[in-house]
Design a protein around this motif. Structure first.
Motif, short mmCIF file in Angstrom:
data_model
loop_
_atom_site.label_atom_id
_atom_site.label_comp_id
_atom_site.label_asym_id
_atom_site.label_seq_id
_atom_site.Cartn_x
_atom_site.Cartn_y
_atom_site.Cartn_z
N GLY A 74 0.82 -1.21 0.00
CA GLY A 74 0.00 0.00 0.00
C GLY A 74 0.86 1.26 0.00
O GLY A 74 0.61 2.21 -0.73
N ARG A 75 1.92 1.24 0.83
CA ARG A 75 2.81 2.39 0.89
C ARG A 75 3.48 2.64 -0.45
O ARG A 75 3.49 3.75 -0.98
CB ARG A 75 3.92 2.14 1.91
CG ARG A 75 3.53 2.33 3.33
CD ARG A 75 3.14 3.76 3.57
NE ARG A 75 3.11 4.08 4.99
CZ ARG A 75 2.28 3.56 5.86
NH1 ARG A 75 1.38 2.67 5.48
NH2 ARG A 75 2.32 3.89 7.14
N LEU A 76 4.09 1.57 -0.98
CA LEU A 76 4.88 1.73 -2.20
C LEU A 76 4.03 2.24 -3.35
O LEU A 76 4.48 3.00 -4.19
CB LEU A 76 5.50 0.38 -2.57
CG LEU A 76 6.52 -0.19 -1.59
CD1 LEU A 76 6.87 -1.62 -1.96
CD2 LEU A 76 7.77 0.66 -1.57
N LYS A 77 2.77 1.80 -3.36
CA LYS A 77 1.93 2.15 -4.49
C LYS A 77 1.23 3.49 -4.28
O LYS A 77 1.16 4.31 -5.18
CB LYS A 77 0.89 1.03 -4.68
CG LYS A 77 0.09 1.13 -5.96
CD LYS A 77 0.98 0.85 -7.16
CE LYS A 77 0.31 1.33 -8.45
NZ LYS A 77 1.28 1.40 -9.55
N GLU A 108 -8.32 -3.06 3.89
CA GLU A 108 -9.21 -2.01 3.41
C GLU A 108 -10.50 -1.99 4.23
O GLU A 108 -11.13 -0.95 4.38
CB GLU A 108 -9.56 -2.24 1.93
CG GLU A 108 -8.40 -2.03 0.96
CD GLU A 108 -8.11 -0.57 0.65
OE1 GLU A 108 -8.88 0.30 1.09
OE2 GLU A 108 -7.08 -0.30 0.00
N ASN A 109 -10.88 -3.14 4.74
CA ASN A 109 -12.10 -3.21 5.53
C ASN A 109 -11.82 -3.10 7.02
O ASN A 109 -12.71 -3.31 7.84
CB ASN A 109 -12.86 -4.50 5.22
CG ASN A 109 -13.45 -4.46 3.84
OD1 ASN A 109 -14.08 -3.48 3.47
ND2 ASN A 109 -13.21 -5.51 3.06
N PHE A 147 -8.91 2.71 9.07
CA PHE A 147 -8.48 1.90 7.93
C PHE A 147 -9.49 2.03 6.80
O PHE A 147 -9.12 2.10 5.63
CB PHE A 147 -8.34 0.42 8.35
CG PHE A 147 -7.00 0.10 8.93
CD1 PHE A 147 -6.06 -0.55 8.18
CD2 PHE A 147 -6.68 0.48 10.23
CE1 PHE A 147 -4.81 -0.85 8.70
CE2 PHE A 147 -5.45 0.19 10.76
CZ PHE A 147 -4.50 -0.47 9.99
N ILE A 148 -10.78 2.06 7.16
CA ILE A 148 -11.80 2.09 6.11
C ILE A 148 -11.84 3.48 5.46
O ILE A 148 -11.86 3.60 4.24
CB ILE A 148 -13.19 1.73 6.70
CG1 ILE A 148 -13.14 0.31 7.28
CG2 ILE A 148 -14.26 1.83 5.63
CD1 ILE A 148 -14.38 -0.11 8.02
N PRO A 158 -5.66 2.03 4.48
CA PRO A 158 -4.60 1.41 5.28
C PRO A 158 -3.22 2.00 4.99
O PRO A 158 -2.32 1.87 5.83
CB PRO A 158 -4.66 -0.07 4.88
CG PRO A 158 -5.46 -0.13 3.64
CD PRO A 158 -6.36 1.06 3.62
N GLU A 159 -3.03 2.64 3.84
CA GLU A 159 -1.68 3.15 3.53
C GLU A 159 -1.29 4.32 4.42
O GLU A 159 -0.15 4.77 4.38
CB GLU A 159 -1.56 3.52 2.05
CG GLU A 159 -2.46 4.64 1.57
CD GLU A 159 -3.81 4.12 1.06
OE1 GLU A 159 -4.20 3.00 1.46
OE2 GLU A 159 -4.46 4.83 0.28
#
Lengths: 278, 321
Positions: free
Chosen positions: A25-28, A54-55, A245-246, A250-251
């Motif tokens: 998630g971070r990298l993208k 994500e949930n 998070f939702i 999460p990133e």
């Protein structure tokens, strides 16, 4: 193009899958030191954990027989391109190495080729007996039972033996500081620990003193760094639905504590260090 | 897997790695020259996995051959009568290392015998309310001629790497050896004394105390041991360990033993240990580990002067007086 190899070493329940999901998630989507050039062709290994995060709930256990990897096409902040194969497997495999004292050929070739080892230790799950000596001092003349005892190994001894086996199999010279893979120790679930402002290396030395001494003796100081990692930033259960998070994604959750004690939201920093990009 | 490798140092049949480092031991030349062994082997080992050449248990003689190429090994012989506290000292030192303490200014750098250390340490741990933690019980007198060796690798701040081997031998060996040097059952004691780099001799303060009716026997055993050792010790570092020092030994017995020590092993030092002070166990081991850390320097070769005339000073190989 340089295609570095890393091995990820972490027992069951040490947070490998969550780290991988959060790292992706971070990298993208929220990159800093390292960034993805393209979206990886095959994301199936991360499919479940990404959906769970994500949930806002925790991903399930990776089954013991799993051995997959995701090819991450990365770019560092100086524009160097590199392809990283991020491994994912059931943590029981590492435990099996310790109990059966043998390493499969797959593992061996991974270990030999790797430029860096990423070691995930969840300190709260380690069994140690730090007060054995003081307890004994209180009752020096206790009578001897004759039955042999088969207690569980101290977490210190278990990690040292595992590292010794891995080092031997990888053909690393442990006597002189010759050529050795770089080692990044990530103390996972760092949010579970009360650290009182100590550096991650001091936290390791406090919880697993023998492992800390072993790492200091075997690796040269420039080849080892010790980080705190909280991939999620808080505790998620499999049935929780964390609002942050939702809503934020999460990133934006989770952090690392760098070896000098700074908290940083860039989860790719230990990886960047391991690849020499920092 | 009922075969045994023809290399006597190789224990590939027991689940360890090939001695010559072959991935698949069947490709090793020593293995193909081997003869079938009668004893069946249980563990299922797949041919495609790699194993390590140590088992975690105490080391034997052939295992030493695996370690000695790594650098200087220091073999410390731990001598003393039965129940004098030899194993306690070893366990205490391991527990101190587990707490991250350094030993002789050096830090832990691995061990080939973690399994053995852990099984000693398991006695001291409180995991079952029915069994209180204690120090390990008696080391059994085996038929083996070599004591189990416990291994520690240490590295000091200067980067010196040492393999320290500690003997964990039953006390009966030494009692017998003190009486009869070439007794068959004291082969192990003889090996230890021959090969050691340093000695720790144990005096059991509990048995030497005024309240103990066996104090005379204990003094006799200890003095005999010291007198026997004096024949062999040379200038190797030696320490007399007054173990269980929380009990005061009888003062006359104490001074007579000190006299014997001074006469028989004049360079020996005395240390006190007690399990109520865990540091004292480390200090006792350090007392011999420090002097044994570096090998003794060879003394200069001095040519004796046989003649005072320069002409005669030349002494070739064939020169005779």
């Amino acid at each position: 193009m340089h295609t570095p190899e890393i091995v990820l070493l972490g027992g069951p329940d040490s947070g490998k899958t969550h780290f991988a999901g959060q790292l992706y998630g971070r990298l993208k989507r929220n990159p800093s030191l390292l960034e993805l050039r393209d979206t990886p062709a095959d994301l199936s290994a991360l499919e479940e954990v990404l959906l769970c995060l994500e949930n806002g709930h925790a991903a399930g256990h990776t089954s013991a027989g799993t051995w997959t990897d995701v090819l991450l096409p990365l770019k560092d902040n100086r524009g160097n391109e590199l392809d990283l194969r991020w491994p994912d497997y059931g943590g029981e495999q590492l435990r099996t190495i310790f109990t059966e004292r043998q390493v499969t050929e797959t593992w061996r070739s991974e270990l030999r080729q790797a430029d860096g080892w990423l070691l995930l230790i969840r300190l709260n799950k380690e069994i140690t007996y730090p007060d054995a000596l003081t307890e004994l001092a209180k009752r020096p003349s206790a009578s001897n039972g004759a039955a042999a005892r088969a207690g569980e190994w101290d977490g210190n001894a278990r990690w040292v033996e595992l590292l010794q086996i891995l080092l031997h199999v990888a053909g690393v010279n442990t006597v002189s500081h010759g050529e050795q893979p770089r080692l990044a120790v990530l103390l996972s679930c760092y949010d579970e620990l009360t650290t009182d402002g100590l550096l991650p290396s001091q936290v390791l030395a406090e919880h697993l003193p023998l492992v800390s001494a072993f790492i200091d003796s075997i690796w040269k100081p420039s080849a080892v760094s010790i980080w705190g990692l909280s991939a999620l930033g808080c505790l998620l259960e499999q049935n929780s639905d964390n609002e942050n998070f939702i809503n934020q994604g999460p990133e934006y959750q989770g952090w690392v504590v760098s070896p000098d004690g700074q908290q940083d939201s860039d989860l790719s920093r230990p990886l960047a260090w391991l690849l020499g990009a920092e | 897997m009922s075969e045994r490798c023809s290399n006597p140092n190789c224990y590939v049949n027991a689940g360890e790695g090939c001695y010559l480092g072959e991935m698949d031991h069947r490709r090793c030349v020593s293995w193909s020259a081997s003869t079938p062994e009668t004893e069946p082997e249980a563990p299922s080992l797949s041919a495609t996995s790699v194993r390590v050449p140590w088992s975690g248990s105490a080391l034997g003689l052939t295992d030493m051959a695996n370690l000695s190429p790594r650098g200087r090994t220091i073999l410390i012989s731990v001598l003393g009568a039965h129940d004098a506290g030899k194993t306690t000292l070893l366990t205490g030192n391991y527990l101190q290392l587990l707490l991250g303490q350094s030993l002789a200014n050096a830090r832990f750098a691995g061990s080939r015998t973690l399994g053995a250390w852990e099984s000693l340490a398991a006695w001291t741990r409180f995991d079952d309310p029915a069994r209180s933690p204690t120090f390990p019980p008696h080391t059994p007198r085996g038929t083996s001629r070599v004591p189990g060796l416990l291994h520690l690798a240490l590295r000091n701040a200067k980067g010196d790497f040492r393999d320290v081997l500690l003997t964990d031998a039953p006390g009966e060996w030494f009692t017998r050896w003190a009486i009869k040097e070439d007794a068959p059952e004291s082969e192990g004691a003889r090996w230890m004394v021959r090969s050691a780099d340093a000695f720790l001799v144990f005096a059991d303060c509990n048995r030497l105390a005024s309240s103990n009716p066996q104090r005379g026997t204990a003094r006799n055993e200890l003095r005999q041991l010291l007198e026997r050792l004096s024949n062999h010790v040379g200038d190797r570092p030696t320490a007399l360990v007054w173990a269980k020092n929380d009990i005061e030994p009888n003062s006359e017995i104490l001074s007579s033993i000190q006299q014997t020590l001074k006469k028989q092993v004049p360079h020996a030092i005395e240390v006190n240990t007690s399990t109520s002070q865990p540091d004292s166990l480390t200090k006792a081991l350090e007392a011999v580990l420090f002097p044994a850390w570096s090998p003794q320097q060879a003394s200069r070769i001095v040519e004796p002067i046989l003649h005072h005339q320069p002409f005669s000073a030349f002494r070739g190989v064939h020169a005779h007086a």
